[in-house]
Design a protein around this motif. Structure first.
Motif, PDB file in Angstrom:
ATOM      1  N   PRO A   8      23.015 -57.832 -56.682  1.00  0.00           N
ATOM      2  CA  PRO A   8      22.463 -57.320 -55.631  1.00  0.00           C
ATOM      3  C   PRO A   8      23.498 -56.916 -54.451  1.00  0.00           C
ATOM      4  CG  PRO A   8      21.287 -59.556 -56.099  1.00  0.00           C
ATOM      5  CD  PRO A   8      22.601 -59.214 -57.090  1.00  0.00           C
ATOM      6  N   HIS A   9      24.695 -57.360 -54.523  1.00  0.00           N
ATOM      7  CA  HIS A   9      25.639 -57.152 -53.629  1.00  0.00           C
ATOM      8  C   HIS A   9      26.344 -55.744 -53.868  1.00  0.00           C
ATOM      9  CE1 HIS A   9      28.299 -58.516 -56.464  1.00  0.00           C
ATOM     10  NE2 HIS A   9      29.327 -57.901 -56.280  1.00  0.00           N
ATOM     11  N   LEU A  10      26.010 -55.153 -54.960  1.00  0.00           N
ATOM     12  CA  LEU A  10      26.583 -53.776 -55.412  1.00  0.00           C
ATOM     13  C   LEU A  10      25.680 -52.519 -54.617  1.00  0.00           C
ATOM     14  CD1 LEU A  10      27.825 -53.994 -59.171  1.00  0.00           C
ATOM     15  CD2 LEU A  10      29.418 -54.268 -56.760  1.00  0.00           C
ATOM     16  N   PRO A  11      26.297 -51.604 -54.057  1.00  0.00           N
ATOM     17  CA  PRO A  11      25.494 -50.354 -53.864  1.00  0.00           C
ATOM     18  C   PRO A  11      24.933 -49.589 -54.943  1.00  0.00           C
ATOM     19  CG  PRO A  11      27.682 -50.045 -53.076  1.00  0.00           C
ATOM     20  CD  PRO A  11      27.704 -51.456 -53.561  1.00  0.00           C
ATOM     21  N   ALA A  12      23.943 -49.107 -54.808  1.00  0.00           N
ATOM     22  CA  ALA A  12      23.295 -48.252 -55.962  1.00  0.00           C
ATOM     23  C   ALA A  12      22.787 -47.011 -55.644  1.00  0.00           C
ATOM     24  CB  ALA A  12      22.066 -49.117 -56.617  1.00  0.00           C
ATOM     25  N   VAL A  13      22.629 -46.218 -56.691  1.00  0.00           N
ATOM     26  CA  VAL A  13      21.845 -44.893 -56.783  1.00  0.00           C
ATOM     27  C   VAL A  13      20.738 -45.121 -57.536  1.00  0.00           C
ATOM     28  CG1 VAL A  13      21.593 -42.485 -57.099  1.00  0.00           C
ATOM     29  CG2 VAL A  13      23.714 -43.298 -56.268  1.00  0.00           C
ATOM     30  N   LEU A  14      19.311 -45.197 -57.096  1.00  0.00           N
ATOM     31  CA  LEU A  14      18.087 -45.556 -57.902  1.00  0.00           C
ATOM     32  C   LEU A  14      17.520 -44.317 -58.014  1.00  0.00           C
ATOM     33  CD1 LEU A  14      15.792 -47.326 -58.986  1.00  0.00           C
ATOM     34  CD2 LEU A  14      14.956 -47.415 -56.701  1.00  0.00           C
ATOM     35  N   LEU A  15      17.430 -43.841 -59.480  1.00  0.00           N
ATOM     36  CA  LEU A  15      17.265 -42.409 -60.026  1.00  0.00           C
ATOM     37  C   LEU A  15      15.613 -42.552 -60.516  1.00  0.00           C
ATOM     38  CD1 LEU A  15      17.201 -39.556 -60.657  1.00  0.00           C
ATOM     39  CD2 LEU A  15      18.701 -40.331 -62.743  1.00  0.00           C
ATOM     40  N   LEU A  16      14.898 -42.133 -59.899  1.00  0.00           N
ATOM     41  CA  LEU A  16      13.185 -42.152 -60.574  1.00  0.00           C
ATOM     42  C   LEU A  16      12.705 -41.001 -60.931  1.00  0.00           C
ATOM     43  CD1 LEU A  16      11.683 -44.257 -57.480  1.00  0.00           C
ATOM     44  CD2 LEU A  16      12.549 -45.275 -59.361  1.00  0.00           C
ATOM     45  N   ARG A  17      11.875 -41.060 -61.927  1.00  0.00           N
ATOM     46  CA  ARG A  17      11.631 -39.845 -62.559  1.00  0.00           C
ATOM     47  C   ARG A  17      10.032 -40.224 -62.894  1.00  0.00           C
ATOM     48  NH1 ARG A  17      12.640 -37.325 -68.490  1.00  0.00           N
ATOM     49  NH2 ARG A  17      11.376 -35.102 -68.119  1.00  0.00           N
ATOM     50  N   ASN A  18       9.162 -39.221 -62.852  1.00  0.00           N
ATOM     51  CA  ASN A  18       7.697 -39.628 -63.152  1.00  0.00           C
ATOM     52  C   ASN A  18       7.457 -40.408 -64.085  1.00  0.00           C
ATOM     53  OD1 ASN A  18       4.865 -39.196 -64.161  1.00  0.00           O
ATOM     54  ND2 ASN A  18       4.582 -37.465 -62.903  1.00  0.00           N
ATOM     55  N   PRO A  19       7.013 -41.772 -64.267  1.00  0.00           N
ATOM     56  CA  PRO A  19       6.889 -42.504 -65.193  1.00  0.00           C
ATOM     57  C   PRO A  19       6.376 -41.831 -66.627  1.00  0.00           C
ATOM     58  CG  PRO A  19       5.339 -43.108 -63.799  1.00  0.00           C
ATOM     59  CD  PRO A  19       5.940 -42.198 -63.357  1.00  0.00           C
ATOM     60  N   SER A  20       5.299 -41.132 -66.669  1.00  0.00           N
ATOM     61  CA  SER A  20       4.814 -40.483 -67.804  1.00  0.00           C
ATOM     62  C   SER A  20       5.783 -39.727 -68.588  1.00  0.00           C
ATOM     63  CB  SER A  20       3.576 -39.561 -67.408  1.00  0.00           C
ATOM     64  OG  SER A  20       3.785 -38.431 -66.778  1.00  0.00           O
ATOM     65  N   ARG A  21       6.424 -38.751 -67.743  1.00  0.00           N
ATOM     66  CA  ARG A  21       7.564 -38.014 -68.278  1.00  0.00           C
ATOM     67  C   ARG A  21       8.646 -38.861 -68.995  1.00  0.00           C
ATOM     68  NH1 ARG A  21       4.438 -33.840 -69.715  1.00  0.00           N
ATOM     69  NH2 ARG A  21       3.444 -33.052 -67.970  1.00  0.00           N
ATOM     70  N   ALA A  22       9.181 -39.833 -68.118  1.00  0.00           N
ATOM     71  CA  ALA A  22      10.312 -40.707 -68.491  1.00  0.00           C
ATOM     72  C   ALA A  22       9.797 -41.188 -69.942  1.00  0.00           C
ATOM     73  CB  ALA A  22      10.567 -41.566 -67.271  1.00  0.00           C
ATOM     74  N   ILE A  23       8.607 -41.881 -70.101  1.00  0.00           N
ATOM     75  CA  ILE A  23       8.162 -42.510 -71.091  1.00  0.00           C
ATOM     76  C   ILE A  23       8.139 -41.713 -72.471  1.00  0.00           C
ATOM     77  CG2 ILE A  23       6.336 -43.898 -72.327  1.00  0.00           C
ATOM     78  CD1 ILE A  23       5.839 -45.066 -69.426  1.00  0.00           C
ATOM     79  N   ILE A  24       7.576 -40.477 -72.217  1.00  0.00           N
ATOM     80  CA  ILE A  24       7.633 -39.302 -73.289  1.00  0.00           C
ATOM     81  C   ILE A  24       9.070 -39.036 -73.788  1.00  0.00           C
ATOM     82  CG2 ILE A  24       7.233 -37.082 -73.917  1.00  0.00           C
ATOM     83  CD1 ILE A  24       4.638 -37.125 -72.006  1.00  0.00           C
TER      84      ILE A  24
END
Length: 406
Positions: free
Chosen positions: A251-267
């Motif tokens: 938790p103490h580390l900064p982050a870039v949270l990369l989000l993609r449409n779940p349907s496309r990511a799962i495919i």
């Protein structure tokens, strides 16, 4: 609900009320999920109480207990996650040591403090306006196949002039995503824009051979700009193992949270898995009509959701939310915003070359739009996306950039 702030006085936390409706009950300083204390649930077996009764009991305990004592009593309590919309109370069998760090803010509410932390930026120590470099490491020519007259041929990752190399004593920043959400492409864009290698916790030789030489470097060495991780979202991981999930977040580390449409990511993830972990090969559509695929899809929806929510609700450092769809539609403006978050100076010459070299090494060619999901799977993805979307907006982030799952 009523919570207790850092100086011991109660205040109304409207944010927690909203989250309790969709996600889980939390107090922002130390609770990042529903925690049922020993006084509420037996620690020897799972007892499924009515959700509202459980919430009210927890509230009453928190209201009458000083904040520091709540934290201490939670340090070794078993943790329960309440999924209100899915209607189940899931037991974690592991004992989790909760974070006890409380920001020193006298006049802010818990939510204001959390927002301020999450929307911070990375503090880079620059050397004459540039990221500090270690020029003794290996380098990679990004666009060596360009025509001789192209200025882009001169740019490398690690060189003397017009380029950079392994950063030296850079802050650790995790690049977090569900698998096949554009993580490697994002790394390519960052390396191309800054000249500094990115890293990974996985040491994938195929990625290193493509020029991402930071792949094989210790992710905590301070030599890479960001470090790729998929957290607990690999198929064999167990999202009920809360201790593992917390350990993977750091938790103490900064982050870039990369989000993609779940349907496309799962495919895309299924293609990766069924093609022998290839990031470029296609697979026959018949492989999406199997029981294995539908079992995989149902499992991955929960992992996509918890990866996002865990990062947003447990982080104690800045988090930049990067939407894959924004990066795809407007790569350069989005990349500029990301560079600003990372504290990385903008090199206009590099960005001009990035604009003509957007693909990178791992683009899967021949993708077709199709829908392999059942109605129930699409409904589950919609619920998961709704929960993530609500959390994003409550925390002051842009909403998900799509209105339909597929």
């Amino acid at each position: 609900m009523h919570a207790v702030n850092s100086n011991g006085s109660p205040h109304t936390d409207h944010f927690a009320v909203a989250l309790a409706d969709r996600l889980s009950l939390l107090t922002v300083h130390s609770l990042r999920m529903v925690v049922c204390l020993p006084q509420v649930l037996s620690l020897t077996k799972a007892i499924f109480l009515p959700k509202v009764a459980c919430i009210h009991k927890i509230i009453s305990i928190i209201e009458i207990t000083p904040h520091n004592k709540v934290v201490q009593s939670l340090k070794f309590a078993k943790v329960y996650i309440l999924y209100q919309e899915l209607g189940k109370l899931q037991e974690s069998i592991d004992t989790v040591q909760m974070s006890t760090q409380v920001p020193d803010t006298k006049n802010e509410t818990d939510v204001e403090t959390l927002k301020r932390i999450l929307h911070g930026t990375i503090n880079q120590s620059l050397d004459s306006g540039h990221l500090p470099l270690n020029l003794r490491k290996a380098y990679w020519s990004l666009w060596k196949n360009d025509p001789p007259e192209s200025d882009c041929r001169n740019y490398t990752t690690r060189s003397g002039q017009g380029g950079a190399g392994f950063g030296h004593n850079l802050p650790r920043v995790r690049l977090v995503s569900y698998p096949c959400s554009g993580n490697t492409w994002t790394r390519y864009l960052l390396e191309a824009a800054t000249g500094v290698f990115t890293g990974s916790i996985y040491n994938a030789k195929s990625i290193a051979k493509a020029g991402h030489l930071g792949e094989m470097v210790d992710p905590d060495s301070g030599l890479t700009l960001v470090q790729k991780t998929h957290g607990h979202s690999f198929p064999k991981s167990d999202i009920s193992d809360l201790k593992q999930r917390i350990s993977l977040i750091i938790p103490h580390l900064p982050a870039v949270l990369l989000l993609r449409n779940p349907s496309r990511a799962i495919i895309s993830h299924w293609k990766y898995k069924e093609s022998g972990v290839s990031q470029t090969k296609q697979i026959p559509e018949k492989l999406f009509k199997t029981k294995d695929f539908h079992k995989f899809a149902a499992d991955c929806v929960s992992k996509w959701e918890t990866l996002a929510l865990d990062r947003l609700l447990w982080s104690e450092a800045p988090v930049f939310v990067l939407h894959y769809e924004h990066l795809l539609a407007n790569p350069l403006p989005t990349l500029r915003t990301l560079l600003a978050f990372l504290g990385a100076p903008v090199d206009e010459g590099r960005l001009a070359c990035v604009s003509t070299h957007l693909t990178g090494s791992f683009k899967r060619q021949g993708n077709k739009d199709f829908d392999p999901f059942t109605k129930d799977e699409k409904k589950l993805m919609a619920v998961a996306a709704s929960r993530v979307n609500r959390t994003l907006q409550l925390l002051g982030y842009q909403p998900l950039p799509y209105h339909t799952i597929i």
